[in-house]
Write a protein that holds these residues in place. Structure first.
Motif, PDB file in Angstrom:
ATOM      1  N   HIS A  47      -2.769  -1.049  -4.795  1.00  0.00           N
ATOM      2  CA  HIS A  47      -4.235  -0.969  -4.912  1.00  0.00           C
ATOM      3  C   HIS A  47      -4.678   0.489  -4.832  1.00  0.00           C
ATOM      4  CE1 HIS A  47      -4.819   0.001  -0.652  1.00  0.00           C
ATOM      5  NE2 HIS A  47      -3.898  -0.927  -0.387  1.00  0.00           N
TER       6      HIS A  47
ATOM      7  N   ASP B  55     -11.449  -7.583  -4.098  1.00  0.00           N
ATOM      8  CA  ASP B  55     -10.761  -6.297  -4.141  1.00  0.00           C
ATOM      9  C   ASP B  55     -10.175  -6.109  -5.524  1.00  0.00           C
ATOM     10  OD1 ASP B  55      -8.215  -4.703  -2.054  1.00  0.00           O
ATOM     11  OD2 ASP B  55      -9.749  -3.901  -3.375  1.00  0.00           O
TER      12      ASP B  55
ATOM     13  N   THR C 294       1.892  -4.829  -2.333  1.00  0.00           N
ATOM     14  CA  THR C 294       0.506  -4.773  -2.778  1.00  0.00           C
ATOM     15  C   THR C 294       0.196  -3.371  -3.294  1.00  0.00           C
ATOM     16  OG1 THR C 294      -0.144  -6.433  -1.159  1.00  0.00           O
ATOM     17  CG2 THR C 294      -1.897  -5.120  -2.134  1.00  0.00           C
TER      18      THR C 294
ATOM     19  N   GLY D 106      -6.561  -4.690  -7.384  1.00  0.00           N
ATOM     20  CA  GLY D 106      -5.167  -4.430  -7.068  1.00  0.00           C
ATOM     21  C   GLY D 106      -4.326  -5.637  -7.404  1.00  0.00           C
TER      22      GLY D 106
ATOM     23  N   THR E 277      -8.322  -6.435 -11.683  1.00  0.00           N
ATOM     24  CA  THR E 277      -9.291  -7.233 -10.939  1.00  0.00           C
ATOM     25  C   THR E 277      -8.912  -8.705 -11.011  1.00  0.00           C
ATOM     26  OG1 THR E 277     -10.681  -7.404 -12.907  1.00  0.00           O
ATOM     27  CG2 THR E 277     -11.171  -5.615 -11.379  1.00  0.00           C
TER      28      THR E 277
ATOM     29  N   SER F 221       0.824  -1.208   0.000  1.00  0.00           N
ATOM     30  CA  SER F 221       0.000   0.000   0.000  1.00  0.00           C
ATOM     31  C   SER F 221       0.862   1.263   0.000  1.00  0.00           C
ATOM     32  CB  SER F 221      -0.942  -0.048   1.214  1.00  0.00           C
ATOM     33  OG  SER F 221      -1.946   0.923   1.117  1.00  0.00           O
TER      34      SER F 221
END
Length: 255
Positions: free
Chosen positions: A156, A209, A154, A211, A203, A133
Motif C-alpha cells: 500500500h 483503503d 500487504t 492497496g 482500489t 507494508s
C-alpha cells in the motif's frame, strides 16, 4: 576460656571457608533468558555454535518513537548491531531471517533492508504469517526469499500518522519516500515498477483503503518472492548457497 575457644573456632571457620566471588555487573555474561527477553534470540552471533545465524523480525518495526509496551515490536537498534556482529563473525556463514511483521516505521524498515542487502554472506528470508507494508522491502532484501503458502504481503502507499502539515512540501516528501520503497523493492526482486505500483494503488482490495493483499503463491507469481516454502526449504537453500560460496572461495570445481 570459653569465649576464647569460641572466637578461635570462629576464626578457624573464617579462615577455612571462602565465599564465592560475586561477579561484578561488568563481568556478568548475558544468560539465555536475558538474551531472549532483550533481543528475542536464543543466542547472539558472537557466541553461537551454528554456522547459521537466525534472526526474527516480528510484530511492529519500531523507529525513532518508542511504541506502547503492549505492542509486540522489533527494535532497529537491536537488529542493526546483530547484523554487524554476524557479518564480522567468521564462524557465521549464512543468515536466516524470519518475518512475521505488520510493518511499521518506514526509515527503520529501509535501514534494516539495506543492511541485509549489503551483507557479503548468503542470506535467506522466510515470510510466515505476514510480511506487510515496510516488511516487503525487508523480505526481498536477501539473496533468496521464501514465503509460506498461507502467508500474505500487504502492499500500500506510504501513510503518515500524527500531525500532518497540509502543504505541498509534505506531499512531495511522502512521494520521495515512497519512491525509495518502490526503487528498493524493484531492484531486489523480479517485479516491475509498473506492476508494483499497480498493486500499491489498486482500489477495492482493502476495506476503506488502497492497496493489495498478496498471498504466498501470488507473491511468487508477481515476482516479489522467489519461492513458496518454509523453514526446511529455506535452510536447505541456505546451506546450498554456503557450500557454493566455500567452493568458489577455495577454487574447487563442482558438478
Amino acid at each position: 576460656m570459653e569465649n576464647n575457644s569460641v572466637n578461635g573456632r570462629r576464626s578457624a571457620f573464617r579462615g577455612e571457608t571462602e565465599l564465592p566471588a560475586v561477579p561484578s555487573e561488568e563481568n556478568k555474561k548475558p544468560t539465555v533468558i536475558d538474551t531472549i527477553q532483550q533481543l528475542g534470540q536464543t543466542s547472539v552471533p558472537a557466541g553461537g555454535e551454528s554456522n547459521i545465524f537466525c534472526m526474527t523480525i516480528i510484530g511492529q518495526i519500531e523507529g525513532h518513537i518508542v511504541l506502547p509496551p503492549q505492542n509486540k515490536t522489533t527494535k532497529y537498534e537491536h537488529i542493526i548491531p546483530q547484523l554487524v556482529a554476524a557479518e564480522q563473525n567468521p564462524r557465521i556463514e549464512g543468515l536466516l531471517i524470519i518475518l512475521n511483521t505488520v510493518g511499521g516505521d518506514v526509515e527503520a524498515g529501509l535501514a534494516i533492508a539495506e543492511m541485509i542487502a549489503s551483507l557479503t554472506k548468503p542470506t535467506v528470508t522466510v515470510v510466515i504469517g505476514g510480511g506487510h507494508s515496510i516488511g516487503v522491502p525487508i523480505a526481498v532484501a536477501s539473496s533468496y526469499s521464501f514465503i509460506a503458502e498461507s502467508a500474505t504481503m500487504t502492499i500500500h502507499p506510504i501513510r503518515m500518522s500524527g500531525l500532518v502539515i497540509g502543504v505541498p512540501q509534505t506531499f512531495e516528501y511522502m512521494e520521495k519516500m515512497q519512491e525509495r520503497v518502490v526503487r528498493f523493492v524493484t531492484s531486489h526482486s523480479r517485479i516491475t515498477e509498473q506492476q508494483f505500483k499497480d498493486l500499491m494503488f489498486k482500489t477495492g482490495e482493502l476495506n476503506r483503503d488502497i492497496g493489495t493483499a498478496v498471498a504466498g503463491i501470488d507473491a511468487v507469481k508477481y515476482g516479489l518472492m522467489n519461492q513458496v516454502g518454509g523453514i526446511g526449504q529455506a535452510l536447505a537453500r541456505l546451506n546450498g548457497m554456503i557450500g557454493e560460496r566455500k567452493s568458489v572461495s577455495s577454487g574447487g570445481i563442482t558438478q
